[in-house]
Design a protein around this motif. Structure first.
Motif, PDB file in Angstrom:
ATOM      1  N   GLY A 245       1.116 -11.326  37.477  1.00 39.01           N
ATOM      2  CA  GLY A 245       0.493 -12.558  36.985  1.00 39.01           C
ATOM      3  C   GLY A 245      -1.025 -12.562  37.049  1.00 39.01           C
ATOM      4  O   GLY A 245      -1.660 -13.556  36.698  1.00 39.01           O
ATOM      5  N   SER A 246      -1.633 -11.444  37.451  1.00 38.27           N
ATOM      6  CA  SER A 246      -3.111 -11.454  37.479  1.00 38.27           C
ATOM      7  C   SER A 246      -3.692 -11.290  36.074  1.00 38.27           C
ATOM      8  O   SER A 246      -4.890 -11.464  35.881  1.00 38.27           O
ATOM      9  CB  SER A 246      -3.675 -10.420  38.465  1.00 38.27           C
ATOM     10  N   LEU A 247      -2.848 -10.951  35.091  1.00 40.01           N
ATOM     11  CA  LEU A 247      -3.264 -10.971  33.679  1.00 40.01           C
ATOM     12  C   LEU A 247      -2.213 -11.766  32.899  1.00 40.01           C
ATOM     13  O   LEU A 247      -1.010 -11.605  33.140  1.00 40.01           O
ATOM     14  CB  LEU A 247      -3.367  -9.533  33.120  1.00 40.01           C
ATOM     15  N   GLY A 248      -2.691 -12.593  31.947  1.00 39.83           N
ATOM     16  CA  GLY A 248      -1.767 -13.486  31.244  1.00 39.83           C
ATOM     17  C   GLY A 248      -0.867 -12.805  30.220  1.00 39.83           C
ATOM     18  O   GLY A 248       0.319 -13.121  30.117  1.00 39.83           O
ATOM     19  N   GLY A 249      -1.426 -11.871  29.451  1.00 43.06           N
ATOM     20  CA  GLY A 249      -0.612 -11.265  28.388  1.00 43.06           C
ATOM     21  C   GLY A 249      -1.320 -10.089  27.744  1.00 43.06           C
ATOM     22  O   GLY A 249      -2.496  -9.821  28.022  1.00 43.06           O
ATOM     23  N   ALA A 250      -0.581  -9.381  26.884  1.00 41.61           N
ATOM     24  CA  ALA A 250      -1.181  -8.244  26.186  1.00 41.61           C
ATOM     25  C   ALA A 250      -0.555  -8.086  24.815  1.00 41.61           C
ATOM     26  O   ALA A 250       0.657  -8.289  24.637  1.00 41.61           O
ATOM     27  CB  ALA A 250      -1.001  -6.959  27.000  1.00 41.61           C
ATOM     28  N   ALA A 251      -1.408  -7.731  23.851  1.00 37.37           N
ATOM     29  CA  ALA A 251      -0.956  -7.413  22.500  1.00 37.37           C
ATOM     30  C   ALA A 251      -1.454  -6.000  22.222  1.00 37.37           C
ATOM     31  O   ALA A 251      -2.656  -5.747  22.255  1.00 37.37           O
ATOM     32  CB  ALA A 251      -1.535  -8.412  21.507  1.00 37.37           C
ATOM     33  N   LEU A 252      -0.520  -5.087  21.999  1.00 36.07           N
ATOM     34  CA  LEU A 252      -0.885  -3.665  22.000  1.00 36.07           C
ATOM     35  C   LEU A 252      -0.409  -2.958  20.737  1.00 36.07           C
ATOM     36  O   LEU A 252       0.779  -3.015  20.389  1.00 36.07           O
ATOM     37  CB  LEU A 252      -0.247  -2.985  23.226  1.00 36.07           C
ATOM     38  N   ASP A 253      -1.345  -2.267  20.092  1.00 32.49           N
ATOM     39  CA  ASP A 253      -0.999  -1.436  18.933  1.00 32.49           C
ATOM     40  C   ASP A 253      -0.996   0.037  19.319  1.00 32.49           C
ATOM     41  O   ASP A 253      -0.430   0.860  18.614  1.00 32.49           O
ATOM     42  CB  ASP A 253      -2.029  -1.669  17.811  1.00 32.49           C
ATOM     43  N   VAL A 254      -1.678   0.360  20.423  1.00 32.74           N
ATOM     44  CA  VAL A 254      -1.847   1.759  20.821  1.00 32.74           C
ATOM     45  C   VAL A 254      -1.498   1.926  22.302  1.00 32.74           C
ATOM     46  O   VAL A 254      -1.639   0.985  23.086  1.00 32.74           O
ATOM     47  CB  VAL A 254      -3.290   2.242  20.539  1.00 32.74           C
ATOM     48  N   PHE A 255      -1.074   3.143  22.661  1.00 29.36           N
ATOM     49  CA  PHE A 255      -0.515   3.395  23.998  1.00 29.36           C
ATOM     50  C   PHE A 255      -0.979   4.748  24.509  1.00 29.36           C
ATOM     51  O   PHE A 255      -1.416   5.601  23.734  1.00 29.36           O
ATOM     52  CB  PHE A 255       1.028   3.338  23.909  1.00 29.36           C
ATOM     53  N   GLU A 256      -0.823   4.913  25.825  1.00 30.30           N
ATOM     54  CA  GLU A 256      -1.300   6.153  26.457  1.00 30.30           C
ATOM     55  C   GLU A 256      -0.567   7.381  25.946  1.00 30.30           C
ATOM     56  O   GLU A 256      -1.153   8.434  25.763  1.00 30.30           O
ATOM     57  CB  GLU A 256      -1.123   6.050  27.984  1.00 30.30           C
ATOM     58  N   ASP A 257       0.741   7.274  25.717  1.00 29.99           N
ATOM     59  CA  ASP A 257       1.543   8.456  25.401  1.00 29.99           C
ATOM     60  C   ASP A 257       2.456   8.170  24.202  1.00 29.99           C
ATOM     61  O   ASP A 257       3.682   8.194  24.319  1.00 29.99           O
ATOM     62  CB  ASP A 257       2.368   8.833  26.650  1.00 29.99           C
ATOM     63  N   GLU A 258       1.828   7.904  23.049  1.00 28.63           N
ATOM     64  CA  GLU A 258       2.605   7.530  21.854  1.00 28.63           C
ATOM     65  C   GLU A 258       3.489   8.689  21.405  1.00 28.63           C
ATOM     66  O   GLU A 258       3.061   9.839  21.486  1.00 28.63           O
ATOM     67  CB  GLU A 258       1.635   7.141  20.726  1.00 28.63           C
ATOM     68  N   PRO A 259       4.695   8.438  20.923  1.00 30.31           N
ATOM     69  CA  PRO A 259       5.300   7.115  20.695  1.00 30.31           C
ATOM     70  C   PRO A 259       6.084   6.577  21.894  1.00 30.31           C
ATOM     71  O   PRO A 259       6.880   5.648  21.726  1.00 30.31           O
ATOM     72  CB  PRO A 259       6.239   7.407  19.525  1.00 30.31           C
ATOM     73  N   ARG A 260       5.860   7.154  23.063  1.00 27.57           N
ATOM     74  CA  ARG A 260       6.583   6.664  24.242  1.00 27.57           C
ATOM     75  C   ARG A 260       5.868   5.434  24.813  1.00 27.57           C
ATOM     76  O   ARG A 260       4.683   5.520  25.132  1.00 27.57           O
ATOM     77  CB  ARG A 260       6.712   7.764  25.294  1.00 27.57           C
ATOM     78  N   VAL A 261       6.605   4.345  24.923  1.00 32.98           N
ATOM     79  CA  VAL A 261       6.043   3.098  25.461  1.00 32.98           C
ATOM     80  C   VAL A 261       6.848   2.753  26.718  1.00 32.98           C
ATOM     81  O   VAL A 261       8.081   2.713  26.663  1.00 32.98           O
ATOM     82  CB  VAL A 261       6.142   1.961  24.415  1.00 32.98           C
ATOM     83  N   PRO A 262       6.171   2.545  27.850  1.00 27.79           N
ATOM     84  CA  PRO A 262       6.904   2.293  29.087  1.00 27.79           C
ATOM     85  C   PRO A 262       7.910   1.153  28.956  1.00 27.79           C
ATOM     86  O   PRO A 262       7.616   0.114  28.354  1.00 27.79           O
ATOM     87  CB  PRO A 262       5.793   1.917  30.081  1.00 27.79           C
ATOM     88  N   GLU A 263       9.073   1.374  29.528  1.00 23.89           N
ATOM     89  CA  GLU A 263      10.152   0.377  29.508  1.00 23.89           C
ATOM     90  C   GLU A 263       9.646  -0.968  30.063  1.00 23.89           C
ATOM     91  O   GLU A 263       9.996  -2.026  29.558  1.00 23.89           O
ATOM     92  CB  GLU A 263      11.330   0.920  30.341  1.00 23.89           C
ATOM     93  N   ALA A 264       8.774  -0.884  31.088  1.00 25.59           N
ATOM     94  CA  ALA A 264       8.269  -2.116  31.715  1.00 25.59           C
ATOM     95  C   ALA A 264       7.571  -2.991  30.678  1.00 25.59           C
ATOM     96  O   ALA A 264       7.777  -4.207  30.641  1.00 25.59           O
ATOM     97  CB  ALA A 264       7.307  -1.761  32.843  1.00 25.59           C
ATOM     98  N   LEU A 265       6.767  -2.378  29.819  1.00 26.23           N
ATOM     99  CA  LEU A 265       6.058  -3.165  28.789  1.00 26.23           C
ATOM    100  C   LEU A 265       7.039  -3.723  27.771  1.00 26.23           C
ATOM    101  O   LEU A 265       6.902  -4.860  27.303  1.00 26.23           O
ATOM    102  CB  LEU A 265       5.039  -2.287  28.055  1.00 26.23           C
ATOM    103  N   ARG A 266       8.027  -2.909  27.425  1.00 24.99           N
ATOM    104  CA  ARG A 266       8.996  -3.334  26.407  1.00 24.99           C
ATOM    105  C   ARG A 266       9.823  -4.531  26.880  1.00 24.99           C
ATOM    106  O   ARG A 266      10.335  -5.292  26.063  1.00 24.99           O
ATOM    107  CB  ARG A 266       9.924  -2.168  26.063  1.00 24.99           C
ATOM    108  N   ALA A 267       9.951  -4.633  28.215  1.00 22.19           N
ATOM    109  CA  ALA A 267      10.811  -5.694  28.758  1.00 22.19           C
ATOM    110  C   ALA A 267      10.064  -7.012  28.966  1.00 22.19           C
ATOM    111  O   ALA A 267      10.685  -8.039  29.209  1.00 22.19           O
ATOM    112  CB  ALA A 267      11.399  -5.220  30.086  1.00 22.19           C
ATOM    113  N   MET A 268       8.725  -6.983  28.871  1.00 20.31           N
ATOM    114  CA  MET A 268       7.958  -8.184  29.230  1.00 20.31           C
ATOM    115  C   MET A 268       7.864  -9.188  28.082  1.00 20.31           C
ATOM    116  O   MET A 268       7.625  -8.803  26.940  1.00 20.31           O
ATOM    117  CB  MET A 268       6.536  -7.783  29.636  1.00 20.31           C
ATOM    118  N   ASP A 269       7.978 -10.457  28.446  1.00 19.40           N
ATOM    119  CA  ASP A 269       7.927 -11.513  27.452  1.00 19.40           C
ATOM    120  C   ASP A 269       6.502 -11.910  27.082  1.00 19.40           C
ATOM    121  O   ASP A 269       6.274 -12.523  26.042  1.00 19.40           O
ATOM    122  CB  ASP A 269       8.685 -12.726  28.019  1.00 19.40           C
ATOM    123  N   ASN A 270       5.550 -11.571  27.970  1.00 15.57           N
ATOM    124  CA  ASN A 270       4.141 -11.922  27.707  1.00 15.57           C
ATOM    125  C   ASN A 270       3.397 -10.774  27.017  1.00 15.57           C
ATOM    126  O   ASN A 270       2.187 -10.632  27.163  1.00 15.57           O
ATOM    127  CB  ASN A 270       3.435 -12.325  29.011  1.00 15.57           C
TER     128      ASN A 270
END
Ligand code: NAP
Ligand code: 8YV
Length: 310
Positions: A245-270
């Motif tokens: 909760g120290s950051l409100g949200g994120a909108a991401l077009d690019v990632f560290e290891d494309e096309p692999r996107v961490p499961e944690a990010l995929r699961a988040m509603d924010n």
């Protein structure tokens, strides 16, 4: 002079066809034995039409290579140090994609702030009949801090002004002729912003520049938008800040290891995610491909390159 073109990765069809019409092309990705194919054509290759980049091993395998024409404005996948050492010129595709990338930035910001994908799911899943979707935030009146007020950053800034947002920016240099307040410190800008918009190139200098300190300065009500490069954001720190909760949200077009996107990010509603689609429109991709072809033609015609990398 070697005049054949190497296409290491699948290229946009219109650019591939235009190159094949004017030159002898070798499509490395189609070869069943990549090394054998390379060995057979290496001395004939004068230019690479790159979409996935060109690393040292590939460049050094081509003794008569004189040009790498990259499909993309960000040329981080091309080993420019190696190209410089070997006097090989490099071109990219600036400007033609500014509008498309700025458009996607706005789309992602609206999607997260107004929870548009969430509302869409609410309707599709039949949940509306049991109750409306909760109230959301709004962009109007908020402050957007742009990290990288370059060609694309400026197009984003113009659009954010129309959205009645306040625009500030951070870069290595103050652009005194620009109307927006400048922050020499990224962390200070993040602390003063509701949104941090990352649109800088992926370089050794920018690697993980958006770290836990910057994200915490952006804060629990703040949101990160990354349309630049995944390498610029410390993805582990991002996941931690979004989870605690120290950051409100994120909108991401690019990632560290494309096309692999961490499961944690995929699961988040924010979080709102895109598979690196910033420039991915028919019109813009055509123009990028056309620029690749025009740079290669200019090179072989002995004319100045249209968009050389400095
Ligand atoms: P640009 O015109 O070169 O602008 C880059 C900006 O970044 C400049 O304002 C520069 O300002 C700033 N910058 C560079 N190094 C920095 C550093 N170490 N710290 C802080 N600021 C720095 O490039 P552009 O055409 O706008 O493209 C920007 C990037 O967007 C590309 O390199 C690419 O990675 C990314 N991109 C992504 C997509 C996508 O589909 N998601 C599409 C196109 C481009 P100073 O020189 O003053 O520092
Ligand atoms: C493309 C990009 O998706 O131009 C850039 O730097 O990141 C995008 O436009 C990419 O280069 C195509 O592979």
């Amino acid at each position: 002079m070697a005049t054949d073109i190497l296409i290491p990765n699948k290229m946009l069809a219109s650019a591939d066809a235009a190159l094949a019409e004017a030159f002898t092309v070798h499509r490395l990705y189609e070869a069943s034995d990549r090394d054998a194919m390379l060995a057979g054509v290496a001395s004939n290759i004068g230019a690479i039409a790159s979409s996935g980049g060109a690393d040292r091993a590939l460049i050094e395998a081509l003794p008569n290579l004189k040009l790498v024409a990259h499909f993309g404005v960000g040329y981080d996948p091309v080993d420019v140090v190696c190209c410089k050492e070997r006097d090989i010129r490099v071109t990219n595709t600036p400007d033609v994609l500014n509008d498309a990338v700025a458009e996607m930035t706005l789309g992602l910001m609206l999607a997260l702030e107004r929870r548009i994908p969430h509302g869409d799911r609410h309707v599709r899943e039949g949940a509306w009949e049991s109750g409306g979707y909760p109230l959301t935030g709004e962009l109007t009146g908020k402050t957007a801090g742009i990290m990288g007020l370059g060609r694309i950053g400026k197009e984003i800034a113009r659009r954010l002004q129309v959205m009645k947002m306040n625009v500030v920016y951070h870069g290595r240099t103050e652009q005194k002729h620009e109307p927006y307040p400048y922050y020499a410190s990224l962390k200070d800008m993040a602390a003063a912003s509701d949104w941090l918009i990352v649109v800088v190139p992926g370089t050794p200098e920018t690697t993980k520049a958006v770290n836990a300190d910057v994200l915490k300065a952006l804060g629990p009500q703040g949101a990160l938008l990354n349309i630049g490069r995944g390498s610029v954001v410390d993805e582990k720190a991002l996941i931690t800040c979004l989870s605690d909760g120290s950051l409100g949200g994120a909108a991401l077009d690019v990632f560290e290891d494309e096309p692999r996107v961490p499961e944690a990010l995929r699961a988040m509603d924010n979080v709102v995610l895109q598979p690196h689609q910033g420039s991915a429109t028919h019109k813009t991709r055509w123009a990028m491909g056309d620029l690749v072809v025009r740079n290669i033609k200019a090179h072989f015609a002995g004319q100045p390159l249209i968009t050389p990398v400095a």
